[in-house]
Design a protein around this motif. Structure first.
Motif, short mmCIF file in Angstrom:
data_model
loop_
_atom_site.label_atom_id
_atom_site.label_comp_id
_atom_site.label_asym_id
_atom_site.label_seq_id
_atom_site.Cartn_x
_atom_site.Cartn_y
_atom_site.Cartn_z
N UNK A 104 -22.45 43.60 -1.71
CA UNK A 104 -23.38 42.99 -1.62
C UNK A 104 -24.14 43.07 -3.16
N UNK A 105 -23.22 43.49 -4.08
CA UNK A 105 -23.67 43.16 -5.66
C UNK A 105 -22.60 42.16 -6.06
N UNK A 106 -21.60 41.81 -5.37
CA UNK A 106 -20.21 41.04 -6.26
C UNK A 106 -20.32 40.22 -5.15
N UNK A 107 -20.76 40.20 -4.07
CA UNK A 107 -20.78 39.12 -2.68
C UNK A 107 -21.65 38.15 -2.50
N UNK A 108 -21.68 37.28 -2.33
CA UNK A 108 -23.19 36.39 -1.85
C UNK A 108 -22.64 35.88 -0.58
N UNK A 109 -23.57 35.12 0.74
CA UNK A 109 -23.31 34.48 1.23
C UNK A 109 -24.23 33.36 2.11
N UNK A 110 -23.35 32.20 2.23
CA UNK A 110 -24.02 31.19 2.07
C UNK A 110 -23.60 30.37 3.64
N UNK A 111 -24.64 30.11 4.07
CA UNK A 111 -24.23 29.49 5.71
C UNK A 111 -24.38 28.38 5.75
N UNK A 112 -23.17 27.63 6.42
CA UNK A 112 -23.13 26.26 6.64
C UNK A 112 -23.02 26.01 8.39
N UNK A 113 -22.83 24.66 8.37
CA UNK A 113 -22.35 24.03 9.23
C UNK A 113 -21.20 24.78 10.46
N UNK A 235 -10.43 45.28 -0.43
CA UNK A 235 -9.23 45.69 -0.51
C UNK A 235 -8.06 44.49 -0.91
N UNK A 236 -8.72 43.17 -0.65
CA UNK A 236 -8.20 41.84 -0.85
C UNK A 236 -9.15 41.10 -1.57
N UNK A 237 -9.79 41.40 -2.43
CA UNK A 237 -10.84 40.35 -3.15
C UNK A 237 -10.43 39.07 -2.97
N UNK A 238 -10.88 37.56 -3.05
CA UNK A 238 -10.81 36.60 -3.57
C UNK A 238 -11.55 35.71 -3.92
N UNK A 239 -12.25 34.76 -4.64
CA UNK A 239 -12.89 34.64 -5.33
C UNK A 239 -13.71 33.88 -3.75
N UNK A 240 -13.59 33.30 -3.53
CA UNK A 240 -13.85 32.53 -1.57
C UNK A 240 -13.46 32.19 -0.14
N UNK A 260 -19.33 34.23 -1.11
CA UNK A 260 -18.04 34.08 -2.46
C UNK A 260 -18.69 34.77 -3.79
N UNK A 261 -17.72 35.25 -4.32
CA UNK A 261 -18.36 35.87 -5.39
C UNK A 261 -19.15 35.12 -5.92
N UNK A 262 -20.52 36.14 -6.38
CA UNK A 262 -21.46 36.04 -7.48
C UNK A 262 -20.60 34.97 -9.27
N UNK A 263 -20.02 35.99 -9.14
CA UNK A 263 -19.63 35.14 -10.29
C UNK A 263 -18.68 34.04 -10.80
N UNK A 264 -18.04 33.46 -9.27
CA UNK A 264 -17.83 32.34 -9.03
C UNK A 264 -19.06 30.74 -8.12
N UNK A 265 -19.51 31.22 -7.73
CA UNK A 265 -21.01 30.24 -6.95
C UNK A 265 -21.19 30.03 -8.72
N UNK A 266 -21.75 31.08 -9.93
CA UNK A 266 -22.66 30.35 -10.96
C UNK A 266 -21.41 29.38 -11.82
N UNK A 267 -20.27 29.54 -11.92
CA UNK A 267 -19.00 28.26 -12.20
C UNK A 267 -19.58 26.79 -11.64
N UNK A 268 -20.09 27.11 -10.02
CA UNK A 268 -19.67 25.84 -9.79
C UNK A 268 -20.81 24.57 -9.45
N UNK A 269 -20.22 23.82 -10.20
CA UNK A 269 -21.33 22.00 -10.41
C UNK A 269 -21.55 21.64 -9.38
N UNK A 270 -22.98 21.47 -8.83
CA UNK A 270 -22.95 20.82 -7.68
C UNK A 270 -23.46 19.42 -7.88
N UNK A 271 -23.06 18.80 -7.22
CA UNK A 271 -23.12 17.51 -7.94
C UNK A 271 -24.66 16.65 -7.58
#
Length: 494
Positions: A104-113, A235-240, A260-271
């Motif tokens: 939970x320190x590294x990853x976040x969960x985003x709920x989608x459809x 064991x197998x970390x991925x960005x998302x 997704x990794x929190x560090x990865x989410x910070x690099x995304x730019x929502x339109x």
């Protein structure tokens, strides 16, 4: 006991003699009797688990009781009802992280459809630029292919790793492609399907680590894999990674997640922004402040708070049975592929079916082992002369016999083209071409018959499917079935 029951009983004893390890999964038979009684009472043989798992009765009952005794409100408030909804939502996020062994320190969960919604979030937000490259597999779901539209719109290149004739890819070719397209002055994204939904291949998760070492961001499509195999992001970390819960345990539908990794989410730019994703908006004006929590920045509007507590219960439910599943499915898949391969036409002695999907290279013997393929068998039915029978005909007969399977290209055109060998025809497609245009060029209906097994598949299901396939081996029976098919008007329409 009638003749069919006698035949099934004898066949089952022979099966257990050949696959004694199947007995180690008896708890799944108990589960089927307690939570999936409707399968046997309706007589439906369900073989479309890749399309969607069947929900257990207990999960629906537990969730219904929870709703009956609870007052739930929109999570965007601070009332008691809202607090209860928020508590259930937070518990669901924690359960997802725990299930996939993500910190939970590294990853976040985003709920989608669904898984598609999760993939779209990455595609629309990834910072593609002119020097970026989006690398993906030919053997991928259309939702993974669709990200190329976002990449191309921003001037990025798109590079495909070719498929083998049975799906997946050659590791050395993939490494060469990743090295050739590696990031230099702009971010690059590598998307990999963990398990193909049509070719049955499982791809090595180590390839994600290799891509990461070259500087790529990594996106794992786990929608097909998560239902039958344990995945550890420790064991197998991925960005998302994307998932759909209905594919895992059947209920609720309409809920998926991006992990997704929190560090990865910070690099995304929502339109764009929407209700729930921002804390302050200047109107009129152009000032906008995103919500403080990272997951809130990606969850547009109100999340499905009434059903998220069922995700927690569903993951708990699946955790109890998932260790036994690969062993059971290994036995069933080996029996199914072996039996189908032996079917011959009574007039010519030629094969009744051709198995196109990848077969497991080894047979599992112990609980906890993991297979090197999924539990899909993709086939085509053949006439005595070797021509492929129309999928519509197979669909028609299966439905009449209460067998749920699926035909077509499964939203995976690359995998289908590799297995059915119409890659050259695919390359000749023109702007605005339709499926009918492609089928005219190839000269037949395109697609396969997909049999996908899952949580409560048992020997009786597989035996019934083999008997169903055997109907097409008998010339007189096949002729009668074809006559019924044409008389119903289905054949004429196709």
């Amino acid at each position: 006991m009638d003749k069919i029951s006698d035949d099934a009983s004898i066949a089952y004893q022979d099966f257990l003699h050949a696959f004694p390890e199947y007995r180690l999964t008896w708890t799944l038979d108990t589960l089927r009797r307690s939570d999936y009684r409707r399968l046997d009472t309706t007589g439906e043989v369900y073989a479309d688990y890749m399309g969607g798992a069947i929900y257990p009765e207990s999960l629906v009952h537990v969730h219904t009781e929870f709703l009956d005794r609870s007052v739930l409100g929109n999570t965007h408030s601070i009332s008691n009802s809202s607090s209860l909804s928020l508590k259930g939502t937070n518990e669901a996020r924690a359960a997802v992280l725990s299930f996939f062994r993500a910190s939970p320190d590294e990853y976040a969960v985003i709920f989608t459809n669904n898984a598609t919604g999760a993939l779209k979030l990455v595609g629309e937000s990834y910072p593609f630029a002119g020097d970026s490259t989006y690398v993906l597999l030919v053997d991928s779901h259309n939702s993974v292919h669709g990200i190329r539209e976002f990449a191309a719109h921003r001037g990025a290149k798109v590079s495909y790793i070719p498929s083998t004739s049975t799906g997946g890819f050659e590791p050395e070719i993939a490494k060469e492609m990743l090295l050739k397209c590696r990031p230099r002055s702009a971010p690059c994204l590598f998307a990999m399907t963990a398990q193909s939904n049509i070719t049955n291949t499982k791809n090595p998760l180590s390839m994600m680590e290799h891509a990461k070492s070259l500087g790529y961001h990594t996106l794992l499509d786990a929608a097909a894999l998560a239902a039958t195999s344990a995945i550890s992001l420790s064991d197998h970390p991925v960005d998302a990674m994307d998932i759909s819960f209905y594919k895992m345990f059947g209920f609720p539908t309409g809920v998926g997640a991006l992990i997704a990794k929190k560090s990865f989410l910070k690099q995304l730019k929502r339109p764009w922004f929407a209700g729930g994703t921002v804390s302050l908006v200047q109107v009129p004006g152009n000032i906008m402040t995103r919500a403080h929590e990272l997951h809130e920045q990606f969850e547009d509007g109100t999340i499905n708070y009434l059903t998220l507590p069922a995700v927690t219960d569903g993951l708990t439910f699946l955790s109890a049975y998932l260790p036994f599943l690969p062993l059971r499915l290994s036995s069933l898949v080996h029996y199914l592929t072996g039996s189908l391969s032996q079917l011959r036409h009574d007039t010519t002695g030629t094969p009744v079916v051709r198995i196109l999907s990848a077969k497991p290279s080894r047979r599992l013997k112990s609980v906890g082992d993991q297979s090197d393929t999924g539990s899909i068998v993709s086939i085509v039915f053949l006439s005595p002369s070797g021509e492929i029978l129309p999928n519509g005909f197979i669909d028609y007969v299966a439905a009449k016999l209460s067998i749920s399977l699926r035909t077509g290209c499964m939203c995976n055109p690359g995998g289908a083209a590799a297995m059915l060998d119409f890659k050259e025809d695919m390359e000749q497609l023109f702007e605005g071409a339709t499926l009918q245009d492609l089928e005219r060029a190839v000269g037949r209906q395109l697609g396969v018959v997909r049999i996908s097994l899952g949580l409560v598949s048992n020997f009786q299901d597989v035996w019934t499917i083999v008997r169903f396939a055997g109907l097409f081996a008998d010339d007189k029976t096949r002729g009668k079935l074809w006559g019924h098919y044409k008389d119903d008007g289905v054949g004429r329409a196709l």
